[in-house]
Design an enzyme around this catalytic site. Structure first.
Site, mmCIF file in Angstrom:
data_model
loop_
_atom_site.group_PDB
_atom_site.id
_atom_site.type_symbol
_atom_site.label_atom_id
_atom_site.label_comp_id
_atom_site.label_asym_id
_atom_site.label_seq_id
_atom_site.Cartn_x
_atom_site.Cartn_y
_atom_site.Cartn_z
ATOM 1 N N ARG A 172 -9.613 0.899 9.002
ATOM 2 C CA ARG A 172 -9.101 -0.408 9.409
ATOM 3 C C ARG A 172 -10.177 -1.279 10.053
ATOM 4 O O ARG A 172 -9.912 -2.441 10.351
ATOM 5 C CB ARG A 172 -7.974 -0.246 10.436
ATOM 6 C CG ARG A 172 -6.694 0.322 9.887
ATOM 7 C CD ARG A 172 -5.913 -0.713 9.128
ATOM 8 N NE ARG A 172 -4.596 -0.977 9.650
ATOM 9 C CZ ARG A 172 -3.485 -0.311 9.329
ATOM 10 N NH1 ARG A 172 -3.526 0.719 8.524
ATOM 11 N NH2 ARG A 172 -2.325 -0.679 9.819
ATOM 12 N N ARG B 67 11.708 -5.532 4.616
ATOM 13 C CA ARG B 67 11.340 -4.130 4.374
ATOM 14 C C ARG B 67 12.290 -3.188 5.128
ATOM 15 O O ARG B 67 12.588 -3.388 6.296
ATOM 16 C CB ARG B 67 9.906 -3.878 4.824
ATOM 17 C CG ARG B 67 9.543 -2.409 4.806
ATOM 18 C CD ARG B 67 8.081 -2.155 4.649
ATOM 19 N NE ARG B 67 7.337 -2.282 5.887
ATOM 20 C CZ ARG B 67 6.025 -2.121 5.960
ATOM 21 N NH1 ARG B 67 5.322 -1.887 4.870
ATOM 22 N NH2 ARG B 67 5.411 -2.242 7.109
ATOM 23 N N ARG C 3 -0.333 -7.896 13.939
ATOM 24 C CA ARG C 3 -0.933 -6.974 12.958
ATOM 25 C C ARG C 3 -1.750 -7.747 11.920
ATOM 26 O O ARG C 3 -2.808 -7.301 11.495
ATOM 27 C CB ARG C 3 0.172 -6.146 12.279
ATOM 28 C CG ARG C 3 0.726 -5.068 13.204
ATOM 29 C CD ARG C 3 2.058 -4.523 12.730
ATOM 30 N NE ARG C 3 2.007 -3.884 11.442
ATOM 31 C CZ ARG C 3 3.062 -3.699 10.661
ATOM 32 N NH1 ARG C 3 4.266 -4.110 11.049
ATOM 33 N NH2 ARG C 3 2.928 -3.104 9.498
ATOM 34 N N LYS D 4 0.828 -1.214 0.000
ATOM 35 C CA LYS D 4 0.000 0.000 0.000
ATOM 36 C C LYS D 4 0.863 1.266 0.000
ATOM 37 O O LYS D 4 0.622 2.182 -0.765
ATOM 38 C CB LYS D 4 -0.924 0.042 1.235
ATOM 39 C CG LYS D 4 -1.954 -1.067 1.269
ATOM 40 C CD LYS D 4 -2.990 -0.830 2.360
ATOM 41 C CE LYS D 4 -2.409 -0.841 3.771
ATOM 42 N NZ LYS D 4 -1.834 -2.119 4.189
ATOM 43 N N ARG E 272 11.356 -0.643 10.554
ATOM 44 C CA ARG E 272 10.342 -0.086 11.454
ATOM 45 C C ARG E 272 10.262 -0.932 12.720
ATOM 46 O O ARG E 272 10.373 -2.149 12.665
ATOM 47 C CB ARG E 272 8.986 -0.106 10.757
ATOM 48 C CG ARG E 272 8.623 1.194 10.127
ATOM 49 C CD ARG E 272 7.383 1.101 9.281
ATOM 50 N NE ARG E 272 6.232 0.517 9.960
ATOM 51 C CZ ARG E 272 5.025 0.441 9.417
ATOM 52 N NH1 ARG E 272 4.822 0.907 8.199
ATOM 53 N NH2 ARG E 272 4.029 -0.102 10.077
HETATM 54 P P1 AMP Z 1 0.781 1.057 9.030
HETATM 55 O O1 AMP Z 1 1.858 2.073 8.842
HETATM 56 O O2 AMP Z 1 -0.446 1.362 8.184
HETATM 57 O O3 AMP Z 1 1.262 -0.358 8.874
HETATM 58 O O4 AMP Z 1 0.272 1.208 10.551
HETATM 59 C C1 AMP Z 1 1.145 0.969 11.637
HETATM 60 C C2 AMP Z 1 0.363 0.962 12.938
HETATM 61 O O5 AMP Z 1 -0.276 2.231 13.137
HETATM 62 C C3 AMP Z 1 -0.767 -0.056 13.010
HETATM 63 O O6 AMP Z 1 -0.302 -1.348 13.383
HETATM 64 C C4 AMP Z 1 -1.654 0.574 14.087
HETATM 65 O O7 AMP Z 1 -1.103 0.390 15.387
HETATM 66 C C5 AMP Z 1 -1.558 2.056 13.749
HETATM 67 N N1 AMP Z 1 -2.595 2.441 12.761
HETATM 68 C C6 AMP Z 1 -2.407 2.781 11.455
HETATM 69 N N2 AMP Z 1 -3.570 3.091 10.865
HETATM 70 C C7 AMP Z 1 -4.528 2.948 11.813
HETATM 71 C C8 AMP Z 1 -5.948 3.116 11.830
HETATM 72 N N3 AMP Z 1 -6.626 3.491 10.733
HETATM 73 N N4 AMP Z 1 -6.595 2.868 12.994
HETATM 74 C C9 AMP Z 1 -5.951 2.504 14.108
HETATM 75 N N5 AMP Z 1 -4.620 2.308 14.166
HETATM 76 C C10 AMP Z 1 -3.913 2.534 13.033
#
Ligand code: AMP
Length: 219
Positions: A87, A126, A170, A13, A159
């Site tokens: 989400r 990654r 996740r 994404k 990360r």
């Molecule tokens: P990502 O960078 O999209 O993989 O998101 C990393 C982390 O940020 C996730 O595992 C959640 O802890 C938090 N996060 C990202 N987007 C959301 C969302 N829409 N709602 C709640 N937590 C989020």
């Protein structure tokens, strides 16, 4: 045009979002990045957010509602892409209501579909530039020079939540909470599904074709 980008963690994404931004002129709202930035400030809110991110759990809806509400009220008229949001079903409703309040609506929910077995290897390989956020994969999309970003020579880092343990959580959260969002948009005839194992540039072109987008002329 307003779209959301859906798919399991590590389906590409973030990479596609950057390409869609550059090729088609989308404004990219990266929810995870915005949350990580707040966490990095060390504020009280930031510490609360970090405690969820570090466990691979979703940040609570009240925080997300405030964040998204502010963005929607301030966003421009052009092409908008939400990445990492919604989400879960509550968030999908928050988005629908927030857009209705400003008399806009969602045009497409783009679903990057990738086999579960691919995901873990993508995560382990990654790396992300600590300056500009460009995403690399040490096997399939490595940097030209060892562990430095091609764009700005920033350091490539892993990360903190890209460990096997946190990633497993996740993924669970994705299957429990985000997969129902796919059905929500499918029922509303907004879901556009695309196989995500194609090479990066071809996938971006397929997405452009699927959404009927003209390439954005560089400024
Ligand atoms: P990502 O960078 O999209 O993989 O998101 C990393 C982390 O940020 C996730 O595992 C959640 O802890 C938090 N996060 C990202 N987007 C959301 C969302 N829409 N709602 C709640 N937590 C989020």
């Amino acid at each position: 045009m307003i779209i959301v980008l859906l798919g399991p963690p590590a389906s590409g994404k973030g990479t596609q979002a950057a390409l869609l931004r550059d090729r088609y002129g989308f404004y990219h709202f990266d929810t995870g990045k915005v949350l990580r930035q707040e966490a990095a400030t060390g504020s009280e809110l930031g510490q609360q957010i970090a405690s969820y991110i570090n466990r691979g759990e979703l940040v609570p809806i009240e925080i997300i509602r405030a964040l998204i509400g502010k963005f929607i009220r301030e966003m421009g008229e052009g092409r908008i892409m939400f990445d990492g949001f919604p989400r879960n079903l509550d968030q999908a409703r928050v988005l629908g209501e927030g857009l209705a309040d400003v008399e806009r609506r969602l045009d497409h929910a783009l679903y990057l579909n990738l086999d579960r077995s691919e995901l873990m290897s993508r995560i382990i390989n990654r790396r992300v530039c600590d300056k500009c956020g460009t995403i690399y994969n040490l096997v399939s999309a490595p940097p030209k020079s060892d562990m430095l970003c091609d764009r700005d020579s920033g350091n490539l880092v892993q990360r903190a939540d890209d460990t096997e343990e946190v990633f497993a959580r996740r993924l669970e959260v994705y299957f429990e909470q985000t997969v129902p969002v796919l059905d929500y948009y499918r029922e509303r005839r907004l879901l556009r599904e695309i196989p995500a194992e194609q090479p990066i540039s071809e996938l971006a072109a397929s997405i452009g074709a699927l959404l009927g987008l003209e390439e954005h002329a560089p400024a």
